[in-house]
Design an enzyme around this catalytic site. Structure first.
Site, PDB file in Angstrom:
ATOM      1  N   LYS A  20       2.772 -12.466   5.175  1.00 22.04           N
ATOM      2  CA  LYS A  20       3.289 -11.118   5.453  1.00 22.04           C
ATOM      3  C   LYS A  20       3.160 -10.258   4.189  1.00 22.04           C
ATOM      4  CE  LYS A  20       8.109 -12.087   4.258  1.00 22.04           C
ATOM      5  NZ  LYS A  20       9.526 -11.993   4.692  1.00 22.04           N
ATOM      6  N   TYR A  68       2.966  13.732 -18.044  1.00 22.19           N
ATOM      7  CA  TYR A  68       4.044  14.502 -17.425  1.00 22.19           C
ATOM      8  C   TYR A  68       5.384  14.237 -18.100  1.00 22.19           C
ATOM      9  CZ  TYR A  68       0.901  15.433 -13.474  1.00 22.19           C
ATOM     10  OH  TYR A  68      -0.145  15.835 -12.689  1.00 22.19           O
TER      11      TYR A  68
END
Length: 378
Positions: free
Chosen positions: A39, A271
Site C-alpha cells: 500500500k 523564499y
C-alpha cells in the site's frame, strides 16, 4: 543503445529487496505465509515495481484501496487483501477484480453480500478486531451480530480474523501488547463458538514477527511491511537484532545539479529570507522539492551527498528546487549526481536520519516520495 538516466528518479535494488524478505522468512516458523504490504505505492518504492520482484516470494499482497488493487491487477493475479475501506460504488469492481475484503461495518457487509449475489460470486472477507487499538475494527461486543449475519449469507465467506499491534515496536514493556493478544484470542474463541474454524489469523507485521512470533508460528500469516524495504520499525528493534539479521535499504533517491554559482557575502537564499550567506558561498541548485516529496522541514535542516561528501541545505525547500552549499567541492559541475537518500562513496543518508531531523518516522519519509518520479530497478 544505452538507456538515458532521468533527471530525478528512484532507484530500487532488486537484490536487496529479495535479500530482506528472505531474512524474515528465515526468522519465521517453516510454513508461515507472508502478506507483503505494498500500500502507499509500496511505502513510496513503487507498487507494481515491487510486486513484480516479489511475486515469487510473497503468498499474498496487501493494499489499501480498490484503486491500488486495480493497478496491481495489471501485473499480478496473486491473492490480495484490501484492508482499507471500500465504498459502496467500488464494491462490485473489487469483487470482479478478485480480492479478500476487510469489512468495516455490518451495513457494509450486507451491501457487499447483496452485490456479490448480483454477480454470482462468493466473496472472501476478513474481520478486523479492535483489540485495544482504537482504530478500525469490531469490538468484542459487536462480533455476535457480525458472525450471525455472515452465517446467513450464501455469498460471503469468512476466511480470517486479524488485529493490529499498537506499540509493540516501541515499548520494552509488553503489557499493552499482551492485553491486545488476550483480547484477540477472545475474538477467536467467539468465532469458534459460531462455527468458524480453520480461519487465517494474523496480528503481526514486521515488529510483531520480531518481538512476538519469531520462529513460534503462532499465527499462519505475517503482514510484512517496513522491514521488506530494508527499514526498521524502531531503533529499539534495530539494536536488538543488529547481530542477528541484516536489512539492506532498497531505495535510493537520485537527482542532478541544475546550476552552480557563487553568491556574495550577506546574500539571502530562497523564499522567506531564512538564510543569509556569512561569506562568499558556492551553491548548487537541486531540482527537487516538496512537490516531489522532499519535506519543507528540511529547510536549513539537512544534507545531500555530492561527490561523496555531505552538502548542507541552505534556505527554504521550494516546490521543485532547493539550494545546497558546495563551497568545499573544487571540481563540482552541472549534472553531477546528487543523492537525497542512499549512499555515495563512503557516505550515506538514510530515511531514519531524515526522519529524526523533522521529528517523524522513516515510513513517512519514503511514502511521501512522489509517484511521478520514475522508478528504476537495478
Amino acid at each position: 543503445m544505452r538507456q538515458k538516466t532521468p533527471l530525478s528518479y528512484i532507484e530500487l535494488s532488486k537484490k536487496n529487496l529479495i535479500h530482506n524478505i528472505k531474512q524474515f522468512k528465515n526468522l519465521a516458523k517453516k510454513g508461515t505465509k507472508f502478506s507483503v504490504v505494498i500500500k502507499g505505492n509500496a511505502y513510496g518504492h513503487g507498487q507494481n515495481e515491487v510486486a513484480k520482484i516479489l511475486e515469487p516470494y510473497a503468498d499474498y499482497f496487501q493494499v489499501d484501496s480498490v484503486f491500488e488493487l486495480e493497478l496491481l491487477r495489471k501485473v499480478s493475479v496473486k491473492k490480495t487483501f484490501i484492508f482499507g475501506y471500500a465504498q459502496k460504488s467500488d464494491l462490485q469492481k473489487a469483487i470482479k477484480l478478485g480480492c479478500i475484503l476487510s469489512v468495516f461495518s455490518v451495513e457494509q457487509m450486507l451491501t457487499l453480500s447483496a452485490i456479490a449475489k448480483s454477480v454470482n460470486i462468493i466473496q472472501e472477507v476478513q474481520i478486523p478486531i479492535d483489540a485495544y487499538f482504537g482504530r478500525e475494527g469490531f469490538l468484542l461486543s459487536e462480533l455476535p451480530r457480525v458472525f450471525t449475519e455472515i452465517k446467513k449469507s450464501k455469498f460471503l465467506k469468512l476466511t480470517g480474523i486479524y488485529a493490529h499491534f499498537a506499540n509493540i515496536e516501541d515499548m520494552p514493556n509488553f503489557s499493552h501488547a499482551q492485553k491486545q493478544i488476550d483480547e484477540y484470542k477472545k475474538a477467536l474463541c467467539l468465532a469458534q463458538k459460531f462455527g468458524f474454524r480453520k480461519l487465517q489469523t494474523h496480528i503481526s507485521a514486521t515488529a510483531g514477527l520480531l518481538v512476538y512470533e519469531k520462529n513460534k508460528g503462532i499465527n499462519p500469516i505475517i503482514r510484512l511491511g517496513i522491514g521488506v524495504y530494508g527499514m526498521w520499525p524502531s531503533e529499539n528493534l534495530k539494536l536488538l537484532y543488529r547481530n542477528k539479521i541484516k536489512l539492506k535499504p532498497v531505495l535510493s533517491w537520485k537527482t542532478k545539479i541544475a546550476q552552480i554559482k557563487i553568491l556574495p557575502k550577506e546574500r539571502t537564499v530562497g523564499y522567506g529570507l531564512t538564510y543569509k550567506t556569512k561569506k562568499e558561498t558556492k551553491i548548487a541548485i537541486i531540482p527537487q522539492g516538496y512537490a516531489d516529496g522532499f519535506d519543507r522541514g528540511f529547510s536549513n535542516n539537512g544534507f545531500v551527498l555530492i561527490g561523496g561528501t555531505r552538502c548542507k541545505i541552505l534556505g527554504r525547500i521550494s516546490m521543485n528546487m532547493f539550494v545546497v552549499d558546495v563551497s568545499h567541492l573544487t571540481k563540482v559541475k552541472i549534472e553531477d549526481e546528487v543523492i537525497i537518500i542512499g549512499s555515495q562513496g563512503k557516505e550515506e543518508i538514510t530515511a531514519e536520519e531524515m526522519a529524526k531531523r523533522i521529528n517523524t518516522i522513516n515510513y513517512e519519509i519514503t511514502t511521501r516520495i512522489s509517484a511521478l518520479l520514475p522508478r528504476i530497478i537495478t
